[in-house]
Structures are given as structure tokens and as C-alpha cells.
Design an enzyme around this catalytic site. Sequence first.
Site, PDB file in Angstrom:
ATOM      1  N   LYS A  54       1.128  -1.154   0.238  1.00 19.22           N
ATOM      2  CA  LYS A  54       0.003   0.532   0.221  1.00 19.22           C
ATOM      3  C   LYS A  54       0.792   1.263   0.253  1.00 19.22           C
ATOM      4  O   LYS A  54       0.583   2.241  -1.135  1.00 19.22           O
ATOM      5  CB  LYS A  54      -0.634  -0.012   1.551  1.00 19.22           C
ATOM      6  CG  LYS A  54      -2.151  -0.827   0.914  1.00 19.22           C
ATOM      7  CD  LYS A  54      -3.109  -0.771   2.659  1.00 19.22           C
ATOM      8  CE  LYS A  54      -3.790  -2.168   2.466  1.00 19.22           C
ATOM      9  NZ  LYS A  54      -4.324  -2.683   3.559  1.00 19.22           N
ATOM     10  N   GLN A  98      -5.743  -1.520   9.721  1.00 18.99           N
ATOM     11  CA  GLN A  98      -5.249  -2.404   9.515  1.00 18.99           C
ATOM     12  C   GLN A  98      -5.777  -3.670   9.924  1.00 18.99           C
ATOM     13  O   GLN A  98      -5.365  -4.023  11.232  1.00 18.99           O
ATOM     14  CB  GLN A  98      -3.437  -2.893   8.949  1.00 18.99           C
ATOM     15  CG  GLN A  98      -3.121  -4.084   8.201  1.00 18.99           C
ATOM     16  CD  GLN A  98      -4.366  -4.100   6.843  1.00 18.99           C
ATOM     17  OE1 GLN A  98      -4.119  -3.771   5.982  1.00 18.99           O
ATOM     18  NE2 GLN A  98      -4.096  -5.263   6.291  1.00 18.99           N
ATOM     19  N   ASP A 121     -11.589   2.965   4.235  1.00 18.82           N
ATOM     20  CA  ASP A 121     -12.060   1.740   3.736  1.00 18.82           C
ATOM     21  C   ASP A 121     -13.821   1.073   3.855  1.00 18.82           C
ATOM     22  O   ASP A 121     -13.943   0.217   3.428  1.00 18.82           O
ATOM     23  CB  ASP A 121     -11.461   1.211   5.467  1.00 18.82           C
ATOM     24  CG  ASP A 121      -9.700  -0.210   5.489  1.00 18.82           C
ATOM     25  OD1 ASP A 121      -9.995  -0.398   4.577  1.00 18.82           O
ATOM     26  OD2 ASP A 121      -9.625   0.337   6.295  1.00 18.82           O
TER      27      ASP A 121
HETATM   28  N1  GUN Z   1      -7.167  -6.761   6.249  1.00 15.17           N
HETATM   29  C1  GUN Z   1      -7.800  -7.407   5.195  1.00 15.17           C
HETATM   30  N2  GUN Z   1      -7.728  -6.600   4.383  1.00 15.17           N
HETATM   31  C2  GUN Z   1      -8.164  -5.724   4.801  1.00 15.17           C
HETATM   32  C3  GUN Z   1      -9.214  -4.470   4.685  1.00 15.17           C
HETATM   33  O1  GUN Z   1      -9.988  -4.221   2.909  1.00 15.17           O
HETATM   34  N3  GUN Z   1      -8.510  -2.805   4.600  1.00 15.17           N
HETATM   35  C4  GUN Z   1      -8.058  -2.948   6.338  1.00 15.17           C
HETATM   36  N4  GUN Z   1      -8.507  -2.357   7.397  1.00 15.17           N
HETATM   37  N5  GUN Z   1      -7.544  -4.284   6.170  1.00 15.17           N
HETATM   38  C5  GUN Z   1      -8.105  -5.388   6.246  1.00 15.17           C
END
Ligand code: GUN
Length: 302
Positions: A54, A98, A121
Site C-alpha cells: 500500500k 489494518q 476503508d
Molecule cells: N485486512 C484485510 N483486508 C482489509 C481491508 O480491506 N482493510 C483493512 N483495514 N484491513 C484489512
Amino acid sequence: MTATRIDGKAFAARLRTEIGAHVGSLKADHGITPGLAVVLVGEDPASQVYVRSKGKQTVEVGMKSFEHKLPADTSEEALLTLVGQLNADPAVNGILVQLPLPGHIDSDLVINAIDPAKDVDGFHISNVGLLGTGQKAMVPCTPLGCLMMLRDHHGSLSGLNAVVVGRSNIVGKPMAQLLLNDSCTVTIAHSRTRDIEDVTRRADIVVAAVGRPEMVTGDWIKPGATVIDVGINRIDDGLKEDETPKTRLVGDCHFDSCAEVAGAITPVPGGVGPMTIACLLANTLTATTRANGLPEPVGLTP
Ligand code: GUN
């Protein structure tokens, strides 16, 4: 294989180029650089890989990346304090915490402490409610990426039968909502669904998001249907020549048998995965334009 392969990797690359161009204009015309803050608590290896990826892609499209890596024993209070600081920081347009968080932290409490306008998100209850009522929301990245690929392949989705396999808050539920907002007839199937293959066999669109390797096989699919495979599962694949274990990535769909029957299918890897991060960047750009009262780029939101 008879199905068209939907190339998420190429789609995501085009999307990032488009986002990069918008970021360039924002800088040149308004002196604004979008910023994305990613918070990682603990040392889950898969999460570390995602977060690194990311951060790299954020910088590549010209945005600022702020990474906050905290130890696994970080208190809930300390995490909430950090979220409060990021909410107040004008250089931060998007915040992603996350998941999963360590067990001693209440994830819902933390997610709902994020400013909904910075919730890239789309997990904050305000954004869930806005999406559920068809209002302007921040939309979860993986379902948004799936929707973009489906619209690109089908044009209009109106009237199509869509079955979402899986009912998670991150993918299944928002995916179903997006398909409903696009006038699909939507069914959510899950672990307790009876005769699940009869349900999926009626679908023009199957979105598989259950986290069970190769669960959906070709006999679950109606001839000509579109299959979107959200799963990313690492499975054992025998031994290498030096007798160390070999692994490989597979989806929630058994690719070869589904591809024999489907009209179109996303591969794993190279399908939904790359679209998720591209949509995170799209959401960060959207959040930045909204925060500054500027017109939103077309095609990056539902
Ligand atoms: N963990 C797995 N997928 C995601 C996601 O799309 N966003 C976040 N914040 N954590 C994750």
C-alpha cells in the site's frame, strides 16, 4: 478454458495511471497533495506485506504515505489517541487501520473513531449506513474493485441475478449492497445456506468471498456466468526439488473447472487483489476532493 479472463492487474494499472494524473492536477492547480495514513498494530506477516505494498503504491501515484507501525501490546487507548491525531491532521486525507487488530483491542470502537470523511476503508457505521441507503459514502475497496470490473465487462448490471458467497462486513455485505444499488437481484449465500450449488447455479454473477480454497467448482456455475473470485488462499503444493515445502496461491473458486463453464472469470493472483489497493488510492483521492470542496473525478466512485 472457454471463459474470458478478466485481467484485474491490467485494470488496476490503468486505474493507478488515471489516479496519478488527477493527483498531478490537484498539486499543480490547487497545491494539494493527498495523504494516506496506514496503521499497523503487531507483526502479522500477511498484514505487513499488504501495508508495504500500500505504502509503495501510494507514493507511486504521487500521494503522501504515513505509516504507523505499533507493537502488538499497544493499548486500545493509545491507538484511539493516534486515530484522534490523524483525524485532526490536515495532511491526512485517508486513514486505514489494518485488520485484524490484536484481541485485546475492540476493532469496532477503533474503526468508529475514524472521521467518516477520512474512512477510506468504508467500514465506519456512518459509511455503512450511507451505502445502505444509496447515499454518497466511502465504499469498501474490495467490493468497489469488483463492481468496477463487473460494470466494465457487462455494461449495465440491471436485472441480473447476482449471488454473493460470504457475508463478511469487509466484502460480502457491502458487495451485495453495491449490486443491489446497481439493480441486480441479489442473494447472499453463506456457510448455513442449503443446497448452495443450486443457488449459485441460478446466478448470472457469482462473487466468491468465503476464504475457503477452491470451494466453488465448475458444477456450481451456470454456463456463461461471470465469476469474481475474491479469495486469496495459500495452499501446500507438494515439495520442491530440494524437498522443502512448496506453496501456491488459489482463490475461493477452482479456476480450471469454473473457467470451463463461465463466460468470464477473474484469476488468482491477478484478479481482484490488485484492484483492492487501486481502489484504496481512488478512495483517498475522493476523500481529498470532498474535503476541499473540489469536483470528484468521474468513475472512481459508484
Ligand atoms: N485486512 C484485510 N483486508 C482489509 C481491508 O480491506 N482493510 C483493512 N483495514 N484491513 C484489512
